[in-house]
Structures are given as C-alpha cells and as structure tokens.
Enzyme design. Structure first.
Site, PDB file in Angstrom:
ATOM      1  N   HIS A 448       0.834  -1.207   0.000  1.00 57.47           N
ATOM      2  CA  HIS A 448       0.000   0.000   0.000  1.00 57.47           C
ATOM      3  C   HIS A 448       0.870   1.259   0.000  1.00 57.47           C
ATOM      4  CE1 HIS A 448      -3.416  -2.439   2.163  1.00 57.47           C
ATOM      5  NE2 HIS A 448      -3.349  -2.701   0.869  1.00 57.47           N
ATOM      6  N   ASN A 482      -2.089   5.256  -5.698  1.00 59.34           N
ATOM      7  CA  ASN A 482      -1.961   5.429  -4.249  1.00 59.34           C
ATOM      8  C   ASN A 482      -0.964   6.525  -3.896  1.00 59.34           C
ATOM      9  OD1 ASN A 482      -3.672   3.229  -4.118  1.00 59.34           O
ATOM     10  ND2 ASN A 482      -2.042   1.755  -3.710  1.00 59.34           N
ATOM     11  N   THR A 494      -7.094   1.510  -2.042  1.00 57.94           N
ATOM     12  CA  THR A 494      -7.554   1.513  -3.436  1.00 57.94           C
ATOM     13  C   THR A 494      -8.878   2.251  -3.623  1.00 57.94           C
ATOM     14  OG1 THR A 494      -6.396  -0.581  -3.697  1.00 57.94           O
ATOM     15  CG2 THR A 494      -7.888   0.029  -5.456  1.00 57.94           C
TER      16      THR A 494
HETATM   17  C1  LIG Z   1      -2.161  -9.534  -3.176  1.00 51.11           C
HETATM   18  C2  LIG Z   1      -2.652  -8.121  -3.092  1.00 51.11           C
HETATM   19  C3  LIG Z   1      -3.682  -7.799  -2.210  1.00 51.11           C
HETATM   20  C4  LIG Z   1      -4.134  -6.482  -2.136  1.00 51.11           C
HETATM   21  N1  LIG Z   1      -5.223  -6.221  -1.358  1.00 51.11           N
HETATM   22  C5  LIG Z   1      -5.733  -4.977  -1.321  1.00 51.11           C
HETATM   23  C6  LIG Z   1      -6.938  -4.712  -0.606  1.00 51.11           C
HETATM   24  O1  LIG Z   1      -7.559  -5.611  -0.041  1.00 51.11           O
HETATM   25  N2  LIG Z   1      -7.398  -3.442  -0.585  1.00 51.11           N
HETATM   26  C7  LIG Z   1      -6.745  -2.418  -1.215  1.00 51.11           C
HETATM   27  O2  LIG Z   1      -7.202  -1.278  -1.132  1.00 51.11           O
HETATM   28  N3  LIG Z   1      -5.624  -2.653  -1.943  1.00 51.11           N
HETATM   29  C8  LIG Z   1      -5.110  -3.897  -2.014  1.00 51.11           C
HETATM   30  N4  LIG Z   1      -4.003  -4.156  -2.771  1.00 51.11           N
HETATM   31  C9  LIG Z   1      -3.359  -3.020  -3.471  1.00 51.11           C
HETATM   32  C10 LIG Z   1      -4.108  -2.655  -4.745  1.00 51.11           C
HETATM   33  O3  LIG Z   1      -4.078  -3.712  -5.651  1.00 51.11           O
HETATM   34  C11 LIG Z   1      -3.462  -1.388  -5.317  1.00 51.11           C
HETATM   35  O4  LIG Z   1      -3.737  -0.344  -4.385  1.00 51.11           O
HETATM   36  C12 LIG Z   1      -4.015  -0.976  -6.674  1.00 51.11           C
HETATM   37  O5  LIG Z   1      -3.898  -1.991  -7.630  1.00 51.11           O
HETATM   38  C13 LIG Z   1      -3.238   0.264  -7.173  1.00 51.11           C
HETATM   39  O6  LIG Z   1      -3.727   0.621  -8.445  1.00 51.11           O
HETATM   40  P1  LIG Z   1      -2.850   1.423  -9.492  1.00 51.11           P
HETATM   41  O7  LIG Z   1      -3.626   1.479 -10.736  1.00 51.11           O
HETATM   42  O8  LIG Z   1      -2.418   2.702  -8.891  1.00 51.11           O
HETATM   43  O9  LIG Z   1      -1.508   0.573  -9.676  1.00 51.11           O
HETATM   44  P2  LIG Z   1      -1.295  -0.913 -10.244  1.00 51.11           P
HETATM   45  O10 LIG Z   1      -2.531  -1.711 -10.019  1.00 51.11           O
HETATM   46  O11 LIG Z   1      -0.041  -1.405  -9.641  1.00 51.11           O
HETATM   47  O12 LIG Z   1      -1.106  -0.725 -11.820  1.00 51.11           O
HETATM   48  C14 LIG Z   1      -0.010  -0.028 -12.344  1.00 51.11           C
HETATM   49  C15 LIG Z   1       0.284  -0.580 -13.732  1.00 51.11           C
HETATM   50  O13 LIG Z   1       1.198   0.315 -14.381  1.00 51.11           O
HETATM   51  C16 LIG Z   1       2.033  -0.447 -15.218  1.00 51.11           C
HETATM   52  N5  LIG Z   1       3.261   0.308 -15.512  1.00 51.11           N
HETATM   53  C17 LIG Z   1       4.238   0.675 -14.649  1.00 51.11           C
HETATM   54  N6  LIG Z   1       5.192   1.379 -15.282  1.00 51.11           N
HETATM   55  C18 LIG Z   1       4.825   1.453 -16.588  1.00 51.11           C
HETATM   56  C19 LIG Z   1       5.401   2.056 -17.744  1.00 51.11           C
HETATM   57  N7  LIG Z   1       6.538   2.763 -17.669  1.00 51.11           N
HETATM   58  N8  LIG Z   1       4.763   1.908 -18.923  1.00 51.11           N
HETATM   59  C20 LIG Z   1       3.591   1.217 -19.026  1.00 51.11           C
HETATM   60  N9  LIG Z   1       3.000   0.636 -17.950  1.00 51.11           N
HETATM   61  C21 LIG Z   1       3.606   0.763 -16.740  1.00 51.11           C
HETATM   62  C22 LIG Z   1       2.307  -1.690 -14.409  1.00 51.11           C
HETATM   63  O14 LIG Z   1       2.751  -2.735 -15.237  1.00 51.11           O
HETATM   64  C23 LIG Z   1       0.962  -1.939 -13.739  1.00 51.11           C
HETATM   65  O15 LIG Z   1       0.201  -2.868 -14.462  1.00 51.11           O
HETATM   66  C24 LIG Z   1      -3.522  -5.453  -2.899  1.00 51.11           C
HETATM   67  C25 LIG Z   1      -2.487  -5.784  -3.791  1.00 51.11           C
HETATM   68  C26 LIG Z   1      -2.066  -7.107  -3.898  1.00 51.11           C
HETATM   69  C27 LIG Z   1      -0.995  -7.439  -4.880  1.00 51.11           C
END
Ligand SMILES: Cc1cc2nc3c(=O)[nH]c(=O)nc-3n(C[C@H](O)[C@H](O)[C@H](O)COP(=O)(O)OP(=O)(O)OC[C@H]3O[C@@H](n4cnc5c(N)ncnc54)[C@H](O)[C@@H]3O)c2cc1C
Length: 514
Positions: A448, A482, A494
């Site tokens: 997180h 985040n 999230t």
């Molecule tokens: C096992 C697990 C359990 C979790 N449980 C919870 C929960 O219960 N509650 C909660 O609130 N959160 C939870 N989380 C966290 C939650 O998944 C994240 O907060 C959320 O996915 C963040 O979203 P995001 O879109 O910011 O980033 P991400 O979901 O990490 O997506 C970012 C994406 O950007 C891509 N990327 C990075 N750099 C580049 C680049 N230069 N060019 C192109 N693409 C790129 C990556 O490949 C990735 O796919 C958990 C996570 C995991 C792994």
C-alpha cells in the site's frame, strides 16, 4: 535509448498503466466524452479471461498462468500461494519477505544498510495491474486519514462513486451468526475506547456473486464494457512508456516501446496521464526530466502486523455446506485519531470464501474452522526523507532508472507498533486465544505504498500535483494511484485511489476541448 519513429499516432488521452487508477481515468473520461480517443498503454502482457479479470475468478490453470505472466522479470517463476503461517518473531520483523504470486520485488535497492527499508515491496506488470490480484478490502478512511483538500461532502460522494466503480458490496455475510457474534464481542471490547468514533463493524469488500460463485471485482469491473461500447478506447499490452514527451512545459505524448519487438515509437496526445503505481510513476516522471522537489518523497506504507487466533468453540458456527453460498466477511476495527492510529481486521478463515488452502499444513484439518487471522495496519509517521530515489547510472529490468529506497521507522512508529501488538492481544482474548504472536512484517508487505506523487493545494515543494492530479508546473500532465494520497492512513488505499482518480478524470474530461 531507442530511436523515435516519425509520423506519430495521435490520441486525445494517453494513459500509462492499466491498474485500477488508470482504468478509472479511462472509464470516467469515456463516460463523459465517448467521442474522444483513449489509449491505455501497459508494460505487461494481457492475461487470461476478460480484460482486467481478477485471477481469483479464473480456473486454477488460468490463474497460475496469469500470475506467472504478471511477474515482470520473474515471469514464469512459481511462487507459493499466500498463507497466514508466521515465522518466529524476533520482536522486529520477519526476515524473509513474502512475495505474492503475480508480483515481483524491487530487489537491490529495496533496503539500505541500517534502514527498515521496503524489502517486501512488490509490483505487478500485466493488464489490470495489481487490481487482478488484490484482496478487495475497501474500507472508507476516517478522521485525519481523509483527504483534507477536498470538501467533505464532495469526498463522500466520490467514495459513493468509487464504491460503484469497484462493485463494493457491504453485505456478503447474509445473517451469519458467527460473524455477528465475533463483531459484538470485539465491539464490546473496543467501542468504549472512543465513544462516538466509527464503531467496530464489517469490512466492505469489492466482491459480488454470480449464482453461488464469488466474483472478485477490480480492474475488469471498473472498465466494464468500455472496450465494446467506446470505439476509440483501447488497451495496448506489452507497451512500456519510456518517457513523457514535452514541448516547453506541456506534455504532448510519450515515447513508447513495444516489448515484443523492442521497437520504439511516439504517441502524441492532448492529455497524458501516468498511473504506473507509487514506485513507477515517479520513476517515469524522473526519467522524463519532470522532477518536482517532492517527487518520490513522503513515501509511506502501512505498518503491517499479523497473528493467528484459535477461536473459542462457543464463537464458532459450522462451515457452510458446499452447496450453500459461501459466507464472506471479517470484523473491522476502524482507525481512530489519537486513540487507535491503526486499522484492525479479524478474519475467520471459514468466512474468507477461500477455503483450507490458506492454512499452513500443520493447522489444516480438524479444528481448522476455529482459526482466524488478525491482519492489522498501522498509520506511518510520514517523513520527507522516506523516499524512492532513482539512480540513472543503473537500469532496472525494464531499462528504467534503478530504484533506491530510503525508509526508516520513527519513535512514533515504534509506539504505534507496540499499541498494535497490545490491541491485537486484546482482540484475540475476547474471541479466543493467540496461537501465533503478533509479528511485524518486513517493510513493504502491505503493498500500500503512498505519498510519492502526493497532491496538495499549493505548489509549495511538498507535493507533486494539485487536487485534480495535475502535475505542478506542467500542463496536460496528470497522475493517479496510491501515490497521490497525501495523508497518513491505515485503511486499504484503493477505494481512495479510485475516488481521487474519478475526480481528476472528470476534470480532465471537462477540460478537453469539445
Ligand atoms: C495480493 C494483493 C492484495 C491487495 N489487497 C488490497 C486490498 O484488499 N485493498 C486495497 O485497497 N488494496 C489492495 N491491494 C493493493 C491494490 O491492488 C493497489 O492499491 C491498486 O492496484 C493500485 O492501483 P494502481 O492502478 O495505482 O496501480 P497498479 O494496479 O499497480 O497498476 C499499475 C500498472 O502500471 C504499469 N506500468 C508501470 N510502469 C509502466 C510504464 N513505464 N509503462 C507502461 N505501464 C507501466 C504496471 O505494469 C501496472 O500494471 C492489494 C495488492 C495485492 C498485490
């Protein structure tokens, strides 16, 4: 550095990263402006199932394939499934960080000598981001956890919107007597700590049902039917954004790399949105020469502690039959300012919908339904010096500047850890007894990470973007994820991330010329 092509493609909105944040931007912009072209580029591959499908909803084979595909440089490596077994506590942290299937760690640079570091910090690289692996806990933050820069009533309605986008269900537990019993016992112990504050309740979950089957929500639900409904929307996997193209202070597109062919090309855009997670968004900005003073700083991750409880048999009700719909739920002990700077969760294994594979072998079998996990998050004491920095002389596995994490615990953090330990023991005592002591997990375990691109009302050097995700001193460049969360929180982030991305995206859509 690869050469850029001429005659670049042009889109209205270019979004880097296909996780919940990037997908929320796409969905909200497309709903407001179905006429515009939106391209999400994603460094990782397309996984099995529908676009952004949660791996829990897949067949075991597809799940394993998808998890292995999303592990970036560790693609193909088999990781053990998560389980609540804890190694002996050394009073500080477990030494071996646990990396979930579907993720890969930072590796070198995750912890500097003598620092707590983030050795368990991990990332995911596949369509859907971490939103195809997450556990779907979606509590609303309270008190000082809440964003102070957005009017309270507006924030509440953004949380309503985010719950809708994520398909949050407040009740998958039906009238389960066991959960109600546990909730009442825990409430009787904790609610008197802070009369009038948020009471002990149940954890909201972004999970729904299809018939008797549980369907974990996440990126696919945010995207919905966008790909069918909006002709000029697309997601391009295996496409790394290498740097943001700028003209003067205006973002005009990105240099992209096709990871299948190693070829590079430009895409020009009216707006560029970076939602590449809390570590890689600052990395891409840094690589692009966009380096506000606060970039990468104020990094904070929840202090995570876990323990196992054997429930008093009087508090246990039998397993649902295989035919009956699974009961899913857990007891939530919310954050309270000054009194309980932490979020507690009591999770009976029989109510996870996940079954016995979660149990360590030594505990499986008879009596396993009496086991519950205590999963607690403490709010970090935020420091400017806790940071992800980048070393241009070294490359990460994607050829981007290597990460260096500086991360230490303060005396205030140590007090929170001890209070968590005490509260976990209290919680265990009212429902049963501890069978594995509360253990502080290695830094980064909560997954997180927040604060690295945080928002603020003024460009005063303590924040990277304004309250609409617009990067200071740049035009047409937005961020999400985040990392924008500016407060110290204990609630899973999230839901907040989706709420803030929805707000920013609505503004972006309104700003696009008609
Ligand atoms: C096992 C697990 C359990 C979790 N449980 C919870 C929960 O219960 N509650 C909660 O609130 N959160 C939870 N989380 C966290 C939650 O998944 C994240 O907060 C959320 O996915 C963040 O979203 P995001 O879109 O910011 O980033 P991400 O979901 O990490 O997506 C970012 C994406 O950007 C891509 N990327 C990075 N750099 C580049 C680049 N230069 N060019 C192109 N693409 C790129 C990556 O490949 C990735 O796919 C958990 C996570 C995991 C792994």
């Amino acid at each position: 550095m690869p050469e850029a092509h001429s005659n670049p493609e042009h889109v209205d909105v270019l979004i880097v990263g296909s996780g919940p944040a990037g997908s929320t931007y796409a969905r909200v912009v497309a709903d407001a402006r179905p006429d515009v072209s939106i391209l999400i580029v994603e460094a990782g591959p397309r996984l099995r199932g529908t676009l952004g499908e949660h791996t829990s909803n897949m067949s075991p084979d597809d799940r394993r394939i998808s998890q292995r595909l999303a592990q970036g440089p560790d693609a193909g490596v088999d990781r053990p499934p998560p389980h609540p077994a804890l190694s002996e506590t050394d009073g500080q942290a477990r030494t071996a960080p646990f990396i979930f299937p579907g993720l890969f760690p930072i590796g070198d640079g995750a912890a500097m000598p003598g620092e707590f570091g983030l050795p368990a910090a991990a990332m995911s690289t596949g369509v859907g981001g971490m939103g195809v692996h997450w556990s779907a806990s979606t509590p609303r933050p309270s008190g000082s956890e809440r964003n102070p820069f957005i009017p309270s009533a507006e924030l509440d309605s953004l949380y309503d919107q985010a719950e809708g986008l994520l398909g949050v269900s407040k009740d998958l537990r039906g009238d389960d007597e066991m959960l109600a019993t546990l909730r009442d016992l825990v409430a009787a112990e904790f609610d008197s700590d802070a009369p009038g504050a948020s009471p002990v309740g149940y954890m909201p979950l972004a999970i729904g049902r299809r018939g008797n089957e549980l369907q974990v929500s996440g990126t696919s639900v945010i995207l919905g039917d966008l790909a069918d409904r909006v002709p000029r929307f697309s997601v391009r996997p295996e496409t790394l954004a290498r740097y943001i193209l700028t003209e003067g202070d205006t973002a005009v597109g990105a240099l992209l790399e096709d990871r299948m062919t190693d070829s590079a090309y430009e895409v020009r855009a009216e707006r560029v949105v970076v939602c590449a997670d809390s570590l890689r968004t600052p990395q891409l900005l840094f690589a692009s020469g966009v380096r506000p003073t606060a970039l990468g700083h104020y990094l904070n991750d929840h202090l995570q502690m876990t323990a196992l409880v054997k429930l008093d048999p009087a508090n246990v009700r039998k397993w649902p039959t295989p035919e009956s719909p699974s009961i899913v739920g857990s007891v939530l002990i919310p954050f309270v300012d000054g009194i309980r700077p932490m979020q507690g969760q009591l999770i009976p294994l029989s109510r996870t919908g996940a079954g016995f594979h979660l149990l360590p072998e030594s505990m499986a079998g008879a009596g396993a339904e009496e086991i519950a996990i205590l999963a607690w998050y403490g709010a970090k004491d935020i420091q400017v010096g806790d940071a992800v920095e980048f070393d241009e002389s070294r490359a990460d596995p994607y050829g981007m500047p290597a990460m260096i994490i500086h991360y230490t615990l303060t005396d205030a953090d140590r007090r929170v850890i001890e209070l968590m330990r005490a509260n976990m023991a209290r919680c265990a005592e009212v429902v049963g007894s501890l069978i594995a002591e509360p253990t502080l997990a290695p830094g980064g375990s909560s997954l997180h990470y927040q604060g690295t691109i945080r928002m603020g009302p003024n460009d005063d050097g303590t924040c990277v973007c304004d309250t609409y995700g617009r990067v200071w001193s740049r035009t047409h460049l937005y961020v999400g994820g985040n990392g924008v969360i500016p407060t110290s929180t204990a609630a899973n982030p999230t839901l907040t991330t989706v709420a803030l991305a929805a707000r920013a995206a609505a503004r972006l859509a309104a700003d696009l010329s008609a």
